[in-house]
Scaffold this active site. Structure first.
Site, PDB file in Angstrom:
ATOM      1  N   LYS A  13       0.812  -1.235  -0.062  1.00  0.00           N
ATOM      2  CA  LYS A  13       0.142   0.090  -0.016  1.00  0.00           C
ATOM      3  C   LYS A  13       1.028   1.284  -0.042  1.00  0.00           C
ATOM      4  O   LYS A  13       2.213   1.362   0.211  1.00  0.00           O
ATOM      5  CB  LYS A  13      -1.082  -0.092   1.444  1.00  0.00           C
ATOM      6  CG  LYS A  13      -2.116  -1.141   1.252  1.00  0.00           C
ATOM      7  CD  LYS A  13      -2.954  -1.174   2.523  1.00  0.00           C
ATOM      8  CE  LYS A  13      -3.940  -1.934   2.487  1.00  0.00           C
ATOM      9  NZ  LYS A  13      -4.608  -2.093   3.639  1.00  0.00           N
ATOM     10  N   TYR A  53     -12.601  -1.878  -3.717  1.00  0.00           N
ATOM     11  CA  TYR A  53     -13.196  -1.940  -2.456  1.00  0.00           C
ATOM     12  C   TYR A  53     -14.795  -1.948  -2.553  1.00  0.00           C
ATOM     13  O   TYR A  53     -15.273  -1.446  -1.461  1.00  0.00           O
ATOM     14  CB  TYR A  53     -12.830  -0.683  -1.423  1.00  0.00           C
ATOM     15  CG  TYR A  53     -11.187  -0.583  -1.047  1.00  0.00           C
ATOM     16  CD1 TYR A  53     -10.812  -1.687  -0.321  1.00  0.00           C
ATOM     17  CD2 TYR A  53     -10.199   0.259  -1.364  1.00  0.00           C
ATOM     18  CE1 TYR A  53      -9.491  -1.950   0.157  1.00  0.00           C
ATOM     19  CE2 TYR A  53      -8.858   0.327  -0.794  1.00  0.00           C
ATOM     20  CZ  TYR A  53      -8.817  -0.952  -0.176  1.00  0.00           C
ATOM     21  OH  TYR A  53      -7.363  -0.845   0.343  1.00  0.00           O
ATOM     22  N   PHE A  61     -16.292   4.189   6.442  1.00  0.00           N
ATOM     23  CA  PHE A  61     -14.606   4.278   6.443  1.00  0.00           C
ATOM     24  C   PHE A  61     -14.566   4.133   5.026  1.00  0.00           C
ATOM     25  O   PHE A  61     -13.323   4.326   4.388  1.00  0.00           O
ATOM     26  CB  PHE A  61     -13.986   2.952   7.132  1.00  0.00           C
ATOM     27  CG  PHE A  61     -14.485   1.569   6.866  1.00  0.00           C
ATOM     28  CD1 PHE A  61     -14.119   0.923   5.743  1.00  0.00           C
ATOM     29  CD2 PHE A  61     -15.449   1.032   7.708  1.00  0.00           C
ATOM     30  CE1 PHE A  61     -14.620  -0.302   5.430  1.00  0.00           C
ATOM     31  CE2 PHE A  61     -15.919  -0.180   7.293  1.00  0.00           C
ATOM     32  CZ  PHE A  61     -15.495  -0.927   6.132  1.00  0.00           C
ATOM     33  N   ARG A  89      -1.577 -14.602   3.667  1.00  0.00           N
ATOM     34  CA  ARG A  89      -2.381 -14.078   4.859  1.00  0.00           C
ATOM     35  C   ARG A  89      -1.772 -14.241   6.229  1.00  0.00           C
ATOM     36  O   ARG A  89      -1.604 -13.602   7.087  1.00  0.00           O
ATOM     37  CB  ARG A  89      -3.843 -14.938   4.768  1.00  0.00           C
ATOM     38  CG  ARG A  89      -4.699 -14.433   3.804  1.00  0.00           C
ATOM     39  CD  ARG A  89      -5.143 -13.024   3.581  1.00  0.00           C
ATOM     40  NE  ARG A  89      -6.178 -12.430   4.661  1.00  0.00           N
ATOM     41  CZ  ARG A  89      -6.551 -11.457   4.568  1.00  0.00           C
ATOM     42  NH1 ARG A  89      -6.359 -10.392   3.494  1.00  0.00           N
ATOM     43  NH2 ARG A  89      -7.357 -11.082   5.525  1.00  0.00           N
ATOM     44  N   THR A  95      -5.368  -7.730  10.462  1.00  0.00           N
ATOM     45  CA  THR A  95      -5.438  -6.623   9.641  1.00  0.00           C
ATOM     46  C   THR A  95      -5.078  -5.560  10.638  1.00  0.00           C
ATOM     47  O   THR A  95      -4.469  -4.435  10.073  1.00  0.00           O
ATOM     48  CB  THR A  95      -7.146  -6.469   9.459  1.00  0.00           C
ATOM     49  OG1 THR A  95      -7.527  -7.535   8.642  1.00  0.00           O
ATOM     50  CG2 THR A  95      -7.443  -5.122   8.919  1.00  0.00           C
ATOM     51  N   ARG A 106       2.867  -7.138   9.191  1.00  0.00           N
ATOM     52  CA  ARG A 106       2.297  -6.209   9.820  1.00  0.00           C
ATOM     53  C   ARG A 106       2.932  -6.300  11.265  1.00  0.00           C
ATOM     54  O   ARG A 106       3.067  -4.986  11.981  1.00  0.00           O
ATOM     55  CB  ARG A 106       0.886  -6.223  10.113  1.00  0.00           C
ATOM     56  CG  ARG A 106       0.335  -6.020   8.493  1.00  0.00           C
ATOM     57  CD  ARG A 106      -1.274  -6.220   8.553  1.00  0.00           C
ATOM     58  NE  ARG A 106      -1.827  -5.992   7.333  1.00  0.00           N
ATOM     59  CZ  ARG A 106      -2.895  -6.474   6.821  1.00  0.00           C
ATOM     60  NH1 ARG A 106      -3.558  -7.481   7.407  1.00  0.00           N
ATOM     61  NH2 ARG A 106      -3.460  -6.209   5.514  1.00  0.00           N
ATOM     62  N   ASN A 116      -1.481  -0.132   7.322  1.00  0.00           N
ATOM     63  CA  ASN A 116      -1.274  -1.407   7.537  1.00  0.00           C
ATOM     64  C   ASN A 116      -0.246  -2.126   6.536  1.00  0.00           C
ATOM     65  O   ASN A 116       0.042  -3.135   6.706  1.00  0.00           O
ATOM     66  CB  ASN A 116      -2.375  -2.278   8.143  1.00  0.00           C
ATOM     67  CG  ASN A 116      -3.310  -2.584   6.974  1.00  0.00           C
ATOM     68  OD1 ASN A 116      -3.296  -2.117   5.676  1.00  0.00           O
ATOM     69  ND2 ASN A 116      -4.512  -3.252   7.280  1.00  0.00           N
ATOM     70  N   HIS A 119      -1.697  -5.365   1.612  1.00  0.00           N
ATOM     71  CA  HIS A 119      -2.922  -5.925   1.140  1.00  0.00           C
ATOM     72  C   HIS A 119      -2.810  -7.382   0.856  1.00  0.00           C
ATOM     73  O   HIS A 119      -1.897  -7.601  -0.134  1.00  0.00           O
ATOM     74  CB  HIS A 119      -4.008  -5.157   0.178  1.00  0.00           C
ATOM     75  CG  HIS A 119      -5.027  -5.921  -0.328  1.00  0.00           C
ATOM     76  ND1 HIS A 119      -6.270  -5.935   0.258  1.00  0.00           N
ATOM     77  CD2 HIS A 119      -5.581  -6.871  -1.329  1.00  0.00           C
ATOM     78  CE1 HIS A 119      -7.203  -6.702  -0.477  1.00  0.00           C
ATOM     79  NE2 HIS A 119      -6.753  -7.062  -1.374  1.00  0.00           N
ATOM     80  N   GLU A 132      -9.284  -9.997  -7.808  1.00  0.00           N
ATOM     81  CA  GLU A 132      -8.440  -8.916  -7.652  1.00  0.00           C
ATOM     82  C   GLU A 132      -7.413  -9.028  -8.715  1.00  0.00           C
ATOM     83  O   GLU A 132      -6.784  -8.208  -9.138  1.00  0.00           O
ATOM     84  CB  GLU A 132      -7.786  -9.103  -6.225  1.00  0.00           C
ATOM     85  CG  GLU A 132      -9.060  -8.701  -5.237  1.00  0.00           C
ATOM     86  CD  GLU A 132      -8.387  -8.694  -3.820  1.00  0.00           C
ATOM     87  OE1 GLU A 132      -7.353  -9.044  -3.420  1.00  0.00           O
ATOM     88  OE2 GLU A 132      -9.185  -7.874  -3.161  1.00  0.00           O
TER      89      GLU A 132
END
Length: 160
Positions: A13, A53, A61, A89, A95, A106, A116, A119, A132
């Site tokens: 990100k 998204y 949000f 993951r 998250t 993270r 964070n 993704h 995606e």
């Protein structure tokens, strides 16, 4: 792709890019034995952000998510390997970086839920990967190749 391989979408990100973490993150997946089959350094525009998204549209949000993901360049990637989505993951952590174990991406590199760093496709969302990957990459931007170290990563790699 061999019979046990799966492709998964991952993105560094804008905060991760700004902090110079692309190399660190790529290295972690390479070290794990995953294979990079696509990569793209890019700016996400409003339209792509809304598609990416889409499930959150209308939530309080949502606008913040869109604003953040379009605030600077990202590094989009496709990784391949056995059970790749679940592997990625678990390497990313929770998250919320505050709840992520040290040793995860993270847990080591993030402190804040909103920033964070990374993704990854959700392994519990059937089809998230395909969706995606297709949003960010054309089929001809993904490279099929043999990882020279595969026989040292998978115990049955020499068998097929």
């Amino acid at each position: 792709m061999s019979h046990h391989d799966e492709r998964t979408f991952v993105m560094v990100k804008p905060d991760g890019v700004q902090r110079g973490l692309i190399g660190e993150i790529v290295s972690r997946f390479e070290d794990r034995g995953l294979k990079l089959v696509g990569g793209k350094f890019m700016r996400i525009d409003e339209e792509l952000a809304h598609e990416h998204y889409g499930e959150h549209e209308g939530k309080p949000f949502f606008e913040g998510l869109v604003e953040f993901i379009t605030s600077g360049p990202v590094f989009a990637m496709v990784w391949e390997g056995a059970d790749a989505t679940r592997q990625v993951r678990s390497m990313m952590g929770e998250t919320d970086p505050a709840e992520s174990a040290p040793g995860t991406i993270r847990g080591d590199l993030g402190l804040d839920l909103g920033q964070n760093v990374i993704h990854g496709s959700d392994h519990e969302d059937e089809g998230a990967n395909e969706r995606e990957i297709a949003l960010f990459f054309d089929e001809d931007e993904l490279v099929d190749w043999d990882l020279g170290t595969a026989e040292w990563v998978y115990e049955d790699a020499g068998d097929h």
